[in-house]
Write an enzyme that holds these catalytic residues in place. Structure first.
Site, PDB file in Angstrom:
ATOM      1  N   CYS A 201       0.827  -1.213   0.000  1.00  0.00           N
ATOM      2  CA  CYS A 201       0.000   0.000   0.000  1.00  0.00           C
ATOM      3  C   CYS A 201       0.861   1.262   0.000  1.00  0.00           C
ATOM      4  O   CYS A 201       0.524   2.262  -0.615  1.00  0.00           O
ATOM      5  CB  CYS A 201      -0.916   0.030   1.216  1.00  0.00           C
ATOM      6  SG  CYS A 201      -2.230  -1.179   1.121  1.00  0.00           S
ATOM      7  N   CYS A 352       3.334 -17.790 -15.049  1.00  0.00           N
ATOM      8  CA  CYS A 352       2.463 -17.972 -13.880  1.00  0.00           C
ATOM      9  C   CYS A 352       2.036 -16.574 -13.434  1.00  0.00           C
ATOM     10  O   CYS A 352       1.912 -15.672 -14.260  1.00  0.00           O
ATOM     11  CB  CYS A 352       3.167 -18.755 -12.771  1.00  0.00           C
ATOM     12  SG  CYS A 352       4.620 -17.943 -12.100  1.00  0.00           S
TER      13      CYS A 352
END
Ligand SMILES: [Zn+2]
Length: 394
Positions: A201, A352
């Site tokens: 964040c 992936c």
């Protein structure tokens, strides 16, 4: 109706005072809750890992709703940049311990509950001890090492682990509980993304209200498990997109080969999670040493119609969220049984989510005679970030 995780003997011992009966009256008049459910809430012990963005709304609603004992683990201090989302804390609390401001706020909200404050990091040394003392864990952590740690100890202690994470405008939640027939975090993400590839964040930002929504979903799931009501998020990954205002969900499957909750577990006590998720792991070094291709190079090859196999080694639910067109899905675990579906002379680009699982696939393929296997650096996440901004990220 599902069974409550609180046994009747314990809830019968939790008596409500007249004041509590009045306080919780809007619960008590619901036939699904009644005084019996409220006693269950009072008897329940919930551990919140972190008193930050997710822990704030979760702890506030658990306290308001009458969860009798809330444990909070946090070592941090309130920073001004926290206040945009961490609603347990106020402006006057900047610089104080988060546990101090959180406990003040929660005690003011509901003096009838017990708070157990654990002023420490959640680590391999104390995690098992802490989790043992609670009925359910609300994981409000913001980093991979804590998530793997809380997952593993909850699996071993047979405690539901309510997961939540947020990133910019997107959030996700599920409940991990192999002892209740669901998968665990490692079934979903066997490997952490390479260190440094997933911004937190602080680096990428988060819409302040997002952890509010996800933290409240986590609290809702905790309360449902305690009351034994409804259908839990066990086995379902809920994704929330604030910009589109859309919820989507995907079924998660349990991995019988999971190293923690599988049939033959190989990890049965806490490992070094910093190293497992860290910057200096050998797997990351090995991954970068393999032949790789960037997402831009792959895009050029696709545009030039270069013959190749794009091999996606993620799990089916990940493939459902986002995939590169014409890619072939073979989850990493299943690759050894499906080699005959691949042409040993073809160029194979393995991908992936972030590039670690596909590196393993490339290693395995090369060792099995697929000499032209290469790894897509940064995986589907880099593709979404750099090539196809319309693609959902997770
Ligand atoms: Zn598992």
């Amino acid at each position: 109706m599902t069974k409550s995780i609180i046994d009747e003997q314990r809830s019968a011992q939790a008596q409500l005072s007249n004041e509590e009966i009045t306080r919780y009256s809007r619960h008590l008049i619901m036939p699904e809750v009644t005084i019996e459910g409220q006693r269950r809430l009072k008897a329940a012990r919930v551990l919140c890992i972190g008193a930050g963005g997710l822990g704030s709304p979760a702890a506030l609603y658990l306290a308001a709703g009458g969860v009798g004992t809330i444990g909070l683990v946090d070592f941090d201090e309130v920073d001004l940049t926290n206040l945009q989302r961490q609603i347990l804390h106020g402006t006057k609390d900047v610089g104080r311990k988060k546990l101090e401001s959180a406990s003040e706020r929660l005690r003011n909200l509901n003096p009838h509950i017990d708070l157990e404050l654990h002023d420490c990091r959640f680590t391999s040394a104390n995690a098992q001890d802490l989790v043992e003392r609670y009925d359910v864990v609300v994981d409000g952590s913001d980093n991979f090492s804590t998530r793997y740690l809380s997952n593993d100890v909850c699996v071993w202690a047979r405690k539901p682990n309510i997961y939540g994470s947020v990133f910019r405008f997107d959030g996700q939640s599920t409940v991990f509980a192999p002892h209740l027939a669901g998968p665990c975090y490692r079934c979903m993400f066997p490997e952490p993304p390479p260190a440094g590839t997933v911004p937190n964040c602080a680096e990428a930002g988060v819409l302040g209200i997002l952890p509010g929504i996800i933290g409240m979903i986590q609290a809702t799931e905790a309360i449902k498990l305690i009351l034994g009501l409804g259908e839990s998020l066990i086995g379902r990954l809920l994704l929330f997109d604030a910009l589109k205002m859309k919820f989507r969900e995907f079924n998660l499957r349990r991995d019988p080969l999971c190293p923690v909750c599988g049939e033959n577990p190989t990890i049965t006590s806490p490992i070094d999670y910093e190293e497992f998720c860290g910057t200096n792991t050998e797997s990351v070094a090995a991954a970068t040493a393999l032949p790789t291709i960037s997402v831009h190079e792959l895009k050029q090859k696709i545009d030039a119609k270069t013959p190749m196999i794009i091999l996606d080694v993620r799990e089916p639910f990940e493939y459902e969220i986002a995939r590169i067109e014409n890619s072939k899905l073979i989850p990493l675990d299943e690759l050894p049984d499906h080699l005959d579906e691949l042409d040993p002379n073809a160029e194979i680009v393995a991908l992936c989510h972030g590039g670690v699982r596909s590196a393993r696939a490339v290693e395995f393929l090369r060792a099995s005679g697929f000499a032209r296997a290469i790894n897509l650096a940064g995986g589907i996440d880099a593709w979404a970030n750099e090539i196809d901004p319309a693609m959902p990220r997770y």
